[in-house]
Design a protein around this motif. Structure first.
Motif, PDB file in Angstrom:
ATOM      1  N   LYS A   1       0.865  -1.178   0.000  1.00  0.00           N
ATOM      2  CA  LYS A   1       0.000   0.000   0.000  1.00  0.00           C
ATOM      3  C   LYS A   1       0.897   1.222   0.000  1.00  0.00           C
ATOM      4  O   LYS A   1       2.033   1.167   0.490  1.00  0.00           O
ATOM      5  N   ILE A   2       0.405   2.332  -0.522  1.00  0.00           N
ATOM      6  CA  ILE A   2       1.202   3.543  -0.594  1.00  0.00           C
ATOM      7  C   ILE A   2       0.770   4.483   0.520  1.00  0.00           C
ATOM      8  O   ILE A   2      -0.369   4.933   0.558  1.00  0.00           O
ATOM      9  N   SER A  62      -7.334   3.913  -4.059  1.00  0.00           N
ATOM     10  CA  SER A  62      -7.078   2.781  -4.962  1.00  0.00           C
ATOM     11  C   SER A  62      -7.097   3.192  -6.431  1.00  0.00           C
ATOM     12  O   SER A  62      -6.417   2.595  -7.248  1.00  0.00           O
ATOM     13  N   ALA A  63      -7.857   4.243  -6.771  1.00  0.00           N
ATOM     14  CA  ALA A  63      -7.897   4.702  -8.158  1.00  0.00           C
ATOM     15  C   ALA A  63      -6.582   5.353  -8.569  1.00  0.00           C
ATOM     16  O   ALA A  63      -6.248   5.390  -9.757  1.00  0.00           O
ATOM     17  N   ASP A  64      -5.807   5.858  -7.610  1.00  0.00           N
ATOM     18  CA  ASP A  64      -4.562   6.548  -7.919  1.00  0.00           C
ATOM     19  C   ASP A  64      -3.326   5.690  -7.687  1.00  0.00           C
ATOM     20  O   ASP A  64      -2.206   6.126  -7.958  1.00  0.00           O
ATOM     21  N   CYS A  65      -3.494   4.478  -7.195  1.00  0.00           N
ATOM     22  CA  CYS A  65      -2.356   3.631  -6.844  1.00  0.00           C
ATOM     23  C   CYS A  65      -1.501   3.274  -8.060  1.00  0.00           C
ATOM     24  O   CYS A  65      -0.276   3.265  -7.970  1.00  0.00           O
TER      25      CYS A  65
END
Length: 66
Positions: free
Chosen positions: A21-22, A52-55
């Motif tokens: 995860k970021i 999650s859309a930007d991961c």
């Protein structure tokens, strides 16, 4: 193939957890904090995670998990 370059701005802002995860530091905690409620300031101390859309985009900037 040459090595891929890490975006240094992203490396300073993001870090990867063990489960990939970021993790990020939350915003709006630098100045003019008197008008902010203590509860919201307390919540911002906790680590945030990239949506999650930007991961996918964020992981592309960190090819080696900087």
């Amino acid at each position: 193939m040459p090595k891929m370059k890490t975006k240094r701005a992203a490396a300073k802002r993001y870090s990867l957890t063990g489960t990939q995860k970021i993790k990020i530091k939350r915003n709006n905690l630098r100045h003019i904090l008197t008008k902010m409620s203590s509860g919201s300031k307390r919540d911002k101390r906790k680590a945030g995670f990239v949506h999650s859309a930007d991961c996918r985009q964020a992981k592309r900037m960190l090819p080696y998990g900087a």
